[in-house]
Write a protein that holds these residues in place. Sequence first.
Motif: not given
Ligand SMILES: Nc1nc2c(c(=O)[nH]1)N[C@H]1C(S)=C(S)[C@@H](COP(=O)(O)OP(=O)(O)OC[C@H]3O[C@@H](n4cnc5c(=O)[nH]c(N)nc54)[C@H](O)[C@@H]3O)O[C@H]1N2
Length: 746
Positions: A109-111, A115, A137, A140-141, A303, A399, A401, A425, A427-428, A713, A717, A731
């Motif tokens: 995922g995004n984080p 890192k 991600a 999704l992006d 986006l 990282a 969700n 892996l 943090i929640y 949201l 979809l 999206l």
């Molecule tokens: N409908 C709709 N959906 C979207 C979007 C939208 O605009 N509309 N945007 C999209 C975009 S651009 C993105 S980037 C994605 C993101 O999608 P994801 O990357 O799946 O979502 P995040 O919410 O960034 O979740 C990050 C996860 O990393 C965990 N985390 C945070 N910090 C750390 C860390 O230091 N280490 C570890 N191991 N875990 C960590 C958090 O607890 C969380 O579980 O969502 C997408 N989803």
Amino acid sequence: MDETTSPRTAHRICPLCEACCGLELTIEGRRVSAVRGHAADVFSAGYLCPKAVALKDLHEDPDRLRRPLVRRDGAFVETGWDEAFAEIERRLLPVIEAHGRDAVAVTVGNPSAHKMSLLPYFGRLAKALGTKNIYSASTLDQMPKQLACGLMFGHWLSIPVPDVERSDFLLILGANPAVSNGSLWTVPDVRGKLKALRARGGRVVVIDPRRTETAALADAHHFIRPGSDAFLLAAMLHTLFAEGRVRPGRIAPHLAGLEALPAAVAPFTPDAVAPACGIAADTIRALARELAAAPRGCVYGRLGTCTQRHGTLASWLVDVLNALTGHLDEPGGAMFPRAAAFAANTAGKPGVGRGIVTGRHASRVSGAPEVFGELPMGVLAEEIETPGPGQVRALISVASNPVLSAPNGPRLARALGSLEFMVSLDIYLNETTRHADVILPGPSPLEDDHYDIAFPQLSHRNHARYSPAVFEPPAGQPPEWQNLLRLAAIALGRGAGADVLALDDEWVADEVRKLAGERTPALLAALAPRRGPARLLDLALRTGPYGDAFGARPDGLNLDRVAQTPAGIDLGPLQPRLPELLRTPSGRVELAPAPLLAALAQAAGELAAAPADGLQLVGRREVRSNNSWMHNLPLLAKGPERCTLLMHPHDAQRLGLADGMLAEIEGAGRTVRAPVQLDDAMMQGVVSLPHGWGHDLPGARLAVAARRPGANLNALLDENARDPLSGNAVLSGAPVTVRLAQTSSV
Ligand SMILES: Nc1nc2c(c(=O)[nH]1)N[C@H]1C(S)=C(S)[C@@H](COP(=O)(O)OP(=O)(O)OC[C@H]3O[C@@H](n4cnc5c(=O)[nH]c(N)nc54)[C@H](O)[C@@H]3O)O[C@H]1N2
Ligand SMILES: Nc1nc2c(c(=O)[nH]1)N[C@H]1C(S)=C(S)[C@@H](COP(=O)(O)OP(=O)(O)OC[C@H]3O[C@@H](n4cnc5c(=O)[nH]c(N)nc54)[C@H](O)[C@@H]3O)O[C@H]1N2
Ligand code: SF4
Ligand SMILES: [Mo]
């Protein structure tokens, strides 16, 4: 690190969003007592947003996991690290042995992009697993932008960014940097920079179905029907050809495919696209003329232009317009950063390369092509649910969700519940990780070193900045790169007890050998005693375009030098990089890649269809929120309800809805509820709901977020709606119906 109680100052690059602001923290003992912008930071000059202040809450959040959790008899129990890894080895290996390597999927995922402990080591885990089921991600992006740039310039990360400080005209589509702080464009204090642009006499124009916070800073805003940007951009190109305004300028000798474009955009006259876009033909022509006439300017799409069916086409046409108006690779236009470390477009032979390929394999059930080594996130659920050889039976989430961030999260949640084994892996304990059998927590963001691997490759100015950890991690807490290596060791059959530092040594030695041949031992000695990501960083800096080349350029960069400069090292404004940057086989900018021409021709067929009536749903971001995972921080969670459905008053009136009423929103056969917020900044026929909410799922441990869970949201979809070229999820623009909710409970 001195962790006594006398206050000290620590400098730290914010790891939360792409702006990468330099922060100044006041530390007392193990606590953060103040967070400010670091005024001397060469890149962000003191800018920060409220999320940075919430780093304190994140560091202290009692729900943030500190110890591994292992599911025993249906409930999570805290365990030691060795026990958690032993459990993973015991459960994961039999899945691989019985069902093969593709039976284990990974999501990232995004984080991880923020890192240095995760980004370079995730790839090692994926390689060790040897699975084709890699999901991120990115689909999704930004995958459409990466694909378009890969085809045009030869590498997935050769993405030009607005040189905003020297620009006089910026046309922004589908981005709201005043709130998001920029994306695929690292630009702290974009508000200040847009204001300065206007103060110089320049103009900013925004194209968005909502009159956004960025539009409020602009000279003009035009509503656009969601999903129609490719048509608008093609019609602007049509205008340039029709009016003889094509002037690529200096880069003309480096362009290929120009001759194919007039025919390709012939169907897209401004009059033909106007109904689909909801933008008058005269306005479209005027936009093209203004872009062509601007001495220094560019188009920037983000986006909203990616997360749609024609995301790759729109992303491509943005840069075709930049190239043909003389704004690509020119000061004040769309320029390519030259990062100090890790950029593929500064390595190898300049000016030519192998280009990119896609479709090296396809997803098993839907046949979706591989793009940049990944499969679309939208197919993960069916890959888990559909029996047969290659079925996904285990998952490692890093990282990520996806239960909240991917379309049709409810289906994905059911699918995750059916897995034989899952490791997270994270943090929640949240909406996704509640499905895991083992959760391995990462440290607090203040407990690891920081260097942005990705974002200097996307920055509006070149720079190198590093910050060391602010706090020692608690005893026993491994850095995440070691957790990834330990998982890799398990996947490679070396066992949970393998020496991960030795594994790291092996991998670095392999990498250095490729670069240095006989000089390998000397280079490895020079990189010692660092290990892990810090060693990779030192190697990348020293062999990078500003590096000390291990002594050959004594004034060049290395990690010691960067680390000694807490305010960062400014490497100057962006410089023209064509043709040196190119890695296409032709050594040219490919303006007309065959797959894009074919897709554009096919899209022309849609122009004849009448635009659908009914409501379309788009997303939005909010300053005090970051995707799905910052709603548990009290500082950000307080204040007015943020997960509201924005709707134009005329649409609301037609549906018998008023401000504050609870609406039921139906999409893709599922419903969620959210309060209506009337807003004439919405285009009529379009409603907006933020993503990342829906914290009311059982089993998560997010006490603050659960108090005001909001609506997901992504439940509305369709996971099968994709940009066919990039696999990116659609999206934006989904059809929804909205009505008054029958009972008042959310
Ligand atoms: N409908 C709709 N959906 C979207 C979007 C939208 O605009 N509309 N945007 C999209 C975009 S651009 C993105 S980037 C994605 C993101 O999608 P994801 O990357 O799946 O979502 P995040 O919410 O960034 O979740 C990050 C996860 O990393 C965990 N985390 C945070 N910090 C750390 C860390 O230091 N280490 C570890 N191991 N875990 C960590 C958090 O607890 C969380 O579980 O969502 C997408 N989803
Ligand atoms: N505060 C905050 N900052 C963030 C994040 C966050 O969640 N909160 N997330 C981070 C992440 S992961 C990312 S990727 C970036 C994204 O940063 P941005 O690219 O700036 O994305 P958004 O802010 O979602 O803005 C997208 C805009 O596109 C519009 N839009 C929707 N559909 C269409 C369409 O079809 N055409 C056009 N032209 N416009 C459309 C929406 O109305 C919205 O205003 O933000 C990052 N920064
Ligand atoms: S804008 Fe982004 S990087 Fe800057 S302080 Fe806010 S969250 Fe951190
Ligand atoms: Mo994102």
